[in-house]
Write a protein that holds these residues in place. Structure first.
Motif, PDB file in Angstrom:
ATOM      1  N   LEU A 160       3.458 -31.986 -10.923  1.00 21.03           N
ATOM      2  CA  LEU A 160       3.472 -32.252  -9.484  1.00 21.03           C
ATOM      3  C   LEU A 160       2.551 -33.424  -9.169  1.00 21.03           C
ATOM      4  N   HIS A 161       2.914 -34.155  -8.138  1.00 19.92           N
ATOM      5  CA  HIS A 161       2.130 -35.309  -7.680  1.00 19.92           C
ATOM      6  C   HIS A 161       1.657 -35.029  -6.257  1.00 19.92           C
ATOM      7  N   LEU A 162       0.339 -35.106  -6.032  1.00 19.35           N
ATOM      8  CA  LEU A 162      -0.235 -34.847  -4.709  1.00 19.35           C
ATOM      9  C   LEU A 162      -0.968 -36.090  -4.216  1.00 19.35           C
ATOM     10  N   VAL A 163      -0.724 -36.446  -2.959  1.00 19.30           N
ATOM     11  CA  VAL A 163      -1.409 -37.562  -2.306  1.00 19.30           C
ATOM     12  C   VAL A 163      -2.047 -37.027  -1.028  1.00 19.30           C
ATOM     13  N   PHE A 164      -3.353 -37.261  -0.882  1.00 10.70           N
ATOM     14  CA  PHE A 164      -4.095 -36.733   0.261  1.00 10.70           C
ATOM     15  C   PHE A 164      -4.324 -37.846   1.283  1.00 10.70           C
ATOM     16  N   PRO A 165      -3.879 -37.653   2.523  1.00 15.71           N
ATOM     17  CA  PRO A 165      -4.007 -38.704   3.549  1.00 15.71           C
ATOM     18  C   PRO A 165      -5.449 -38.867   4.009  1.00 15.71           C
ATOM     19  N   PHE A 170      -7.262 -32.155   7.796  1.00 13.70           N
ATOM     20  CA  PHE A 170      -6.626 -31.866   9.084  1.00 13.70           C
ATOM     21  C   PHE A 170      -5.147 -32.230   9.082  1.00 13.70           C
ATOM     22  N   ALA A 171      -4.681 -32.810   7.997  1.00 14.82           N
ATOM     23  CA  ALA A 171      -3.263 -33.103   7.791  1.00 14.82           C
ATOM     24  C   ALA A 171      -2.919 -32.697   6.363  1.00 14.82           C
ATOM     25  N   PRO A 172      -1.685 -32.290   6.112  1.00 13.28           N
ATOM     26  CA  PRO A 172      -1.329 -31.784   4.781  1.00 13.28           C
ATOM     27  C   PRO A 172      -1.188 -32.902   3.756  1.00 13.28           C
ATOM     28  N   PRO A 173      -1.332 -32.569   2.478  1.00 15.39           N
ATOM     29  CA  PRO A 173      -1.046 -33.553   1.434  1.00 15.39           C
ATOM     30  C   PRO A 173       0.459 -33.725   1.275  1.00 15.39           C
ATOM     31  N   PHE A 174       0.847 -34.848   0.690  1.00 12.55           N
ATOM     32  CA  PHE A 174       2.248 -35.021   0.317  1.00 12.55           C
ATOM     33  C   PHE A 174       2.379 -34.597  -1.141  1.00 12.55           C
ATOM     34  N   MET A 175       3.301 -33.679  -1.407  1.00 15.04           N
ATOM     35  CA  MET A 175       3.464 -33.149  -2.761  1.00 15.04           C
ATOM     36  C   MET A 175       4.929 -33.229  -3.161  1.00 15.04           C
ATOM     37  N   ARG A 176       5.171 -33.613  -4.393  1.00 13.62           N
ATOM     38  CA  ARG A 176       6.536 -33.701  -4.907  1.00 13.62           C
ATOM     39  C   ARG A 176       6.560 -33.305  -6.376  1.00 13.62           C
ATOM     40  N   VAL A 177       7.740 -32.936  -6.848  1.00  5.20           N
ATOM     41  CA  VAL A 177       7.936 -32.622  -8.262  1.00  5.20           C
ATOM     42  C   VAL A 177       8.246 -33.924  -8.996  1.00  5.20           C
ATOM     43  N   VAL A 178       7.514 -34.177 -10.062  1.00  9.23           N
ATOM     44  CA  VAL A 178       7.742 -35.377 -10.866  1.00  9.23           C
ATOM     45  C   VAL A 178       8.722 -35.085 -11.999  1.00  9.23           C
ATOM     46  N   GLU A 179       8.464 -34.016 -12.734  1.00  7.10           N
ATOM     47  CA  GLU A 179       9.339 -33.585 -13.823  1.00  7.10           C
ATOM     48  C   GLU A 179       9.057 -32.114 -14.137  1.00  7.10           C
ATOM     49  N   GLU A 183      16.645 -28.017  -9.468  1.00  5.22           N
ATOM     50  CA  GLU A 183      17.597 -27.812  -8.384  1.00  5.22           C
ATOM     51  C   GLU A 183      17.322 -26.463  -7.737  1.00  5.22           C
ATOM     52  N   LYS A 184      17.627 -26.379  -6.457  1.00  5.58           N
ATOM     53  CA  LYS A 184      17.307 -25.201  -5.643  1.00  5.58           C
ATOM     54  C   LYS A 184      15.792 -24.981  -5.655  1.00  5.58           C
ATOM     55  N   GLY A 185      15.365 -23.762  -5.390  1.00  3.19           N
ATOM     56  CA  GLY A 185      13.932 -23.494  -5.369  1.00  3.19           C
ATOM     57  C   GLY A 185      13.192 -24.268  -4.291  1.00  3.19           C
ATOM     58  N   PHE A 186      13.918 -24.677  -3.234  1.00  2.00           N
ATOM     59  CA  PHE A 186      13.350 -25.465  -2.131  1.00  2.00           C
ATOM     60  C   PHE A 186      12.857 -26.838  -2.586  1.00  2.00           C
ATOM     61  N   VAL A 187      13.429 -27.335  -3.699  1.00  2.43           N
ATOM     62  CA  VAL A 187      13.138 -28.689  -4.170  1.00  2.43           C
ATOM     63  C   VAL A 187      14.315 -29.570  -3.774  1.00  2.43           C
ATOM     64  N   MET A 188      14.006 -30.698  -3.139  1.00  5.05           N
ATOM     65  CA  MET A 188      15.039 -31.555  -2.576  1.00  5.05           C
ATOM     66  C   MET A 188      15.162 -32.850  -3.366  1.00  5.05           C
ATOM     67  N   GLU A 189      15.880 -33.811  -2.780  1.00  8.94           N
ATOM     68  CA  GLU A 189      16.099 -35.102  -3.427  1.00  8.94           C
ATOM     69  C   GLU A 189      14.770 -35.777  -3.750  1.00  8.94           C
ATOM     70  N   GLY A 190      14.701 -36.347  -4.937  1.00  3.69           N
ATOM     71  CA  GLY A 190      13.500 -37.066  -5.347  1.00  3.69           C
ATOM     72  C   GLY A 190      12.328 -36.177  -5.687  1.00  3.69           C
ATOM     73  N   GLY A 191      12.522 -34.855  -5.618  1.00  2.00           N
ATOM     74  CA  GLY A 191      11.429 -33.932  -5.900  1.00  2.00           C
ATOM     75  C   GLY A 191      10.668 -33.496  -4.665  1.00  2.00           C
ATOM     76  N   ALA A 192      11.154 -33.878  -3.472  1.00  2.00           N
ATOM     77  CA  ALA A 192      10.503 -33.425  -2.237  1.00  2.00           C
ATOM     78  C   ALA A 192      10.565 -31.908  -2.147  1.00  2.00           C
ATOM     79  N   ILE A 193       9.584 -31.326  -1.473  1.00  2.00           N
ATOM     80  CA  ILE A 193       9.456 -29.870  -1.422  1.00  2.00           C
ATOM     81  C   ILE A 193       9.602 -29.399   0.018  1.00  2.00           C
ATOM     82  N   CYS A 194      10.498 -28.442   0.213  1.00  2.00           N
ATOM     83  CA  CYS A 194      10.763 -27.893   1.541  1.00  2.00           C
ATOM     84  C   CYS A 194       9.877 -26.671   1.763  1.00  2.00           C
ATOM     85  N   MET A 195       8.670 -26.926   2.247  1.00  2.00           N
ATOM     86  CA  MET A 195       7.726 -25.854   2.571  1.00  2.00           C
ATOM     87  C   MET A 195       7.082 -26.173   3.913  1.00  2.00           C
ATOM     88  N   GLU A 196       7.097 -25.202   4.811  1.00  2.00           N
ATOM     89  CA  GLU A 196       6.578 -25.440   6.159  1.00  2.00           C
ATOM     90  C   GLU A 196       5.095 -25.791   6.147  1.00  2.00           C
TER      91      GLU A 196
END
Length: 266
Positions: A160-165, A170-179, A183-196
């Motif tokens: 996983l790749h995390l970037v902290f603004p 006071f704002a969330p990090p951006f997190m994505r799956v690298v490798e 598919e499914k598991g709330f993982v979207m295009e490019g490794g974006a993560i669908c979590m509220e």
């Protein structure tokens, strides 16, 4: 012409000549007054010039002979002959809330998880950048199909790749799956993560990086995530694609709200 009429004409001529002579005397007096004023102004100007010259001589005389000679050789005026020393500006170290919070969390994770024999996850800085991390998720629910895929394909972890603004926490990090590609598991295009909780609306400053990673591990299993064995999508699995997908996700949920999808929908 009668004698009476002659007297009237003579009186009128005398009156005219008399008024004319008075007018000439007034002009001469005015010229004399103007000349006096001009002389006074010239005198004041000369006096002012003498004062300025005197002050200028005093300024030059106040300089030392050696300094005056150096200034004359270099053709530098007294006002610009003073040297301005450069100011040594020292940048203060970063003691922001973001830096303190991330340093504290990073040390705690290193101490607890990185020191274990079989850690659930580990973290490391990317190029020694405190605001950009790699997280490796080593263990998911052993009874899940995702864990089975990892074993069969000999995949030791999910990267996983995390970037902290700047305004973290006071704002969330951006997190994505690298490798690997999931598919499914709330993982979207490019490794974006669908979590509220990764959106501005769902984030709270009390959330820790550890809590985010553990929540993601649970979401993978809940959403029946699987490792892609054959790539079906032609889209690049990259950060740019993930950021675009995540922005679209946030806009959609801001408009329609968050609704937990069925497990079959991922």
């Amino acid at each position: 012409m009668s004698s009476r009429l002659k007297e009237k004409v003579s009186a009128a001529i005398r009156k005219f000549n008399k008024s004319r002579s008075r007018s000439g005397s007034g002009d001469k007096a005015g010229d004399a007054g103007g000349g006096g004023a001009t002389s006074a102004n010239n005198a004041n100007s000369n006096a002012g010039g003498n004062v300025l010259a005197k002050n200028s001589n005093e300024v030059v005389a106040a300089e030392s002979p050696g300094k005056r000679m150096r200034r004359q050789d270099n053709k530098v005026s007294p006002a610009t002959s003073r040297m301005v020393m450069p100011v040594n500006v020292q940048h203060a170290p970063d003691h922001s809330i973001r830096a303190r919070r991330l340093m504290k969390e990073y040390k705690e994770i290193q101490k607890v998880h990185n020191g274990q024999k079989d850690p659930v996850f580990t973290v490391e800085l990317i190029n020694d950048n405190l605001y950009e991390w790699y997280a490796r998720l080593h263990i998911v629910d052993p009874d899940s199909k995702l864990a089975k895929d990892m074993t069969e394909m000999n995949i030791p972890f999910i990267l996983l790749h995390l970037v902290f603004p700047d305004n973290f926490p006071f704002a969330p990090p951006f997190m994505r799956v690298v490798e690997p590609r999931i598919e499914k598991g709330f993982v979207m295009e490019g490794g974006a993560i669908c979590m509220e909780l990764l959106t501005p609306r769902g984030w709270a400053s009390a959330y820790t990086v550890e809590a985010v990673l553990m929540q993601f591990a649970a979401s993978l299993v809940k959403g029946q995530g699987r490792i892609v064995r054959k790539t079906k999508s032609s889209k690049e699995f990259s950060r740019r694609t993930a950021e675009e997908a995540f922005r679209s996700l946030v806009k959609t949920h801001e408009k329609y709200g968050w609704v937990t999808p069925a497990l079959s929908d991922g």
